[in-house]
Motif scaffolding. Structure first.
Motif, PDB file in Angstrom:
ATOM      1  N   THR A  66      -0.829  -9.555   0.531  1.00 57.89           N
ATOM      2  CA  THR A  66       0.135  -8.507   0.875  1.00 57.89           C
ATOM      3  C   THR A  66       1.151  -8.308  -0.238  1.00 57.89           C
ATOM      4  O   THR A  66       1.489  -7.172  -0.599  1.00 57.89           O
ATOM      5  CB  THR A  66       0.857  -8.866   2.183  1.00 57.89           C
ATOM      6  N   THR A 218      -4.303  -5.584  11.144  1.00 47.23           N
ATOM      7  CA  THR A 218      -3.981  -6.944  10.727  1.00 47.23           C
ATOM      8  C   THR A 218      -5.213  -7.805  10.481  1.00 47.23           C
ATOM      9  O   THR A 218      -5.080  -8.969  10.089  1.00 47.23           O
ATOM     10  CB  THR A 218      -3.105  -7.632  11.784  1.00 47.23           C
ATOM     11  N   ARG A 223      -7.045  -5.912   5.602  1.00 45.28           N
ATOM     12  CA  ARG A 223      -6.072  -6.231   4.556  1.00 45.28           C
ATOM     13  C   ARG A 223      -6.732  -6.225   3.181  1.00 45.28           C
ATOM     14  O   ARG A 223      -6.190  -5.690   2.213  1.00 45.28           O
ATOM     15  CB  ARG A 223      -5.458  -7.608   4.821  1.00 45.28           C
ATOM     16  N   GLY A 297       3.597  -2.736   6.614  1.00 43.18           N
ATOM     17  CA  GLY A 297       3.772  -2.622   8.057  1.00 43.18           C
ATOM     18  C   GLY A 297       5.022  -1.911   8.506  1.00 43.18           C
ATOM     19  O   GLY A 297       5.347  -1.946   9.703  1.00 43.18           O
TER      20      GLY A 297
END
Length: 384
Positions: A66, A218, A223, A297
């Motif tokens: 991330t 998620t 991802r 997010g």
């Protein structure tokens, strides 16, 4: 990836096909570096994340994916900034606006993907239910379509940039005055989006996303897919930008940066060159914002803050403007340092950022890339 790099040979006669001109935009070393980067992003990182046990030193965590994905989005914005500042001589202190607009456009789609899984189990986004809205505003219509959202990601920043840029460049506003106006524009937009009645979630913005293309957002595979798409977008942007700055358009744009009056004297109209690169840069920022939101997010008006836009300029200055690869290096260097500082010494981060900008301005006017070139040239001179 520098504008002055040696390139692949092109045919001496006839019109060169567009594909060959794209391949010639980078030299062999740059293509090799780009290939290594894509191999790491598309093969090595997914393998280390999915197949290596979490307790292994070689495991790449979801947090790292991330973080790096977010920084790659920032790097894309930095390249977009370099196109207008490094090659066009246009310093914008409001590019965070275009980044946020792209994020909000895609965030609307992600909010619709929540469906009835929200806190209020309504077809409307939770913030609208909380504010007692009965139906979607007109500008939310079609936001449940991925195609429409993708179109808005590029169209909204492009339209805003075109309208603002046309009047600013036609009035020949430049230099510090242009920078101040762009800063005022993004600040005004931030205040507008903070208001609940605008229909964009107020100060909380959009968050609590559940799915993208009906796939859980998620999930590790999702991802990694977003991470890979961001890497591909960054690589494609670098190739496109290198081709653009080496084309006739890019050469005229650089000439406008260095001597606008002379360019006008020989018959070119700087307005359309500046406006074109300004809109292209805004669209690239919008794409970066759309890739950023599902990975982080959340999207809220703080992304439009003038401080964020100033930070974008710092990334470019640190890496080296007018080089394309420099802004990428600057974005990674500054944001990795930020991640460490905000955890270890949160109260000193802004002081460090200010000091970094001063040091680069005074001692490294060509950034880290310029410093590296000086070191290489000194070594070559010593060996000669």
């Amino acid at each position: 990836m520098s504008a002055t790099s040696s390139v692949l040979p092109l045919p001496a006669t006839g019109r060169v096909p567009l594909t060959l001109r794209f391949f010639a935009a980078l030299d062999r070393k740059a293509w090799i570096a780009l290939g290594i980067f894509l191999a790491l992003a598309l093969i090595v990182v997914p393998v280390l994340n999915l197949m290596v046990p979490p307790d292994s030193v070689f495991h790449v965590s979801a947090y790292a994916i991330t973080l790096i994905g977010k920084i790659m989005c920032y790097a894309l914005v930095a390249v977009a900034m370099d196109l207008i500042w490094g090659y066009g001589g246009i310093l914008s202190l409001g590019h965070g606006l275009f980044f946020a607009l792209g994020g909000y456009a895609f965030g609307m789609y992600l909010m619709r993907q929540i469906g009835r899984d929200g806190s209020y189990q309504s077809d409307l986004p939770d913030f609208m239910v909380f504010l007692d809205w009965k139906e979607l505003p007109w500008f939310w219509l079609g936001s449940d379509s991925f195609g429409w959202a993708a179109f808005l990601v590029m169209a909204v920043p492009a339209v805003v940039a075109f309208v603002f840029g046309y009047f600013a460049f036609r009035s020949r506003i430049k230099g510090v005055y242009f920078s101040i106006i762009t800063q005022a524009l993004t600040y005004a937009a931030m205040l507008l989006f903070f208001r609940n009645e605008t229909g964009f979630g107020g100060n909380n913005g959009f968050t609590d996303f559940k799915r993208v293309l009906d796939v859980p957002i998620t999930a590790p595979e999702t991802r990694l897919m977003l991470f890979a798409l961001t890497a591909i977008a960054l690589a494609a942007t670098l190739v496109f930008s290198a081709w653009l700055v080496k084309s006739k358009f890019g050469r005229v744009l650089t000439a406008i940066r260095d001597a606008e009056s002379r360019v006008m004297f020989i018959g070119y109209n700087p307005l359309w060159y500046k406006l074109t690169i300004w809109v292209i840069s805004a669209v690239l920022c919008g794409i970066a914002g759309a890739l950023y939101v599902p990975q982080v997010g959340i999207i809220n008006p703080s992304e439009m803050s003038p401080a964020n836009s100033i930070e974008i300029a710092i990334w470019v200055a640190v890496g080296g403007r007018g080089t394309l690869i420099g802004p990428v290096i600057g974005a990674f260097a500054v944001n990795l340092a930020k991640s460490w500082f905000t955890v270890s010494f949160p109260e000193y981060w802004l002081f460090f950022l200010g000091l970094l900008f001063i040091v680069v301005t005074l001692l490294l006017p060509q950034g880290l890339v310029g410093l590296w070139k000086k070191i290489i040239s000194k070594k070559q001179g010593a060996q000669a």
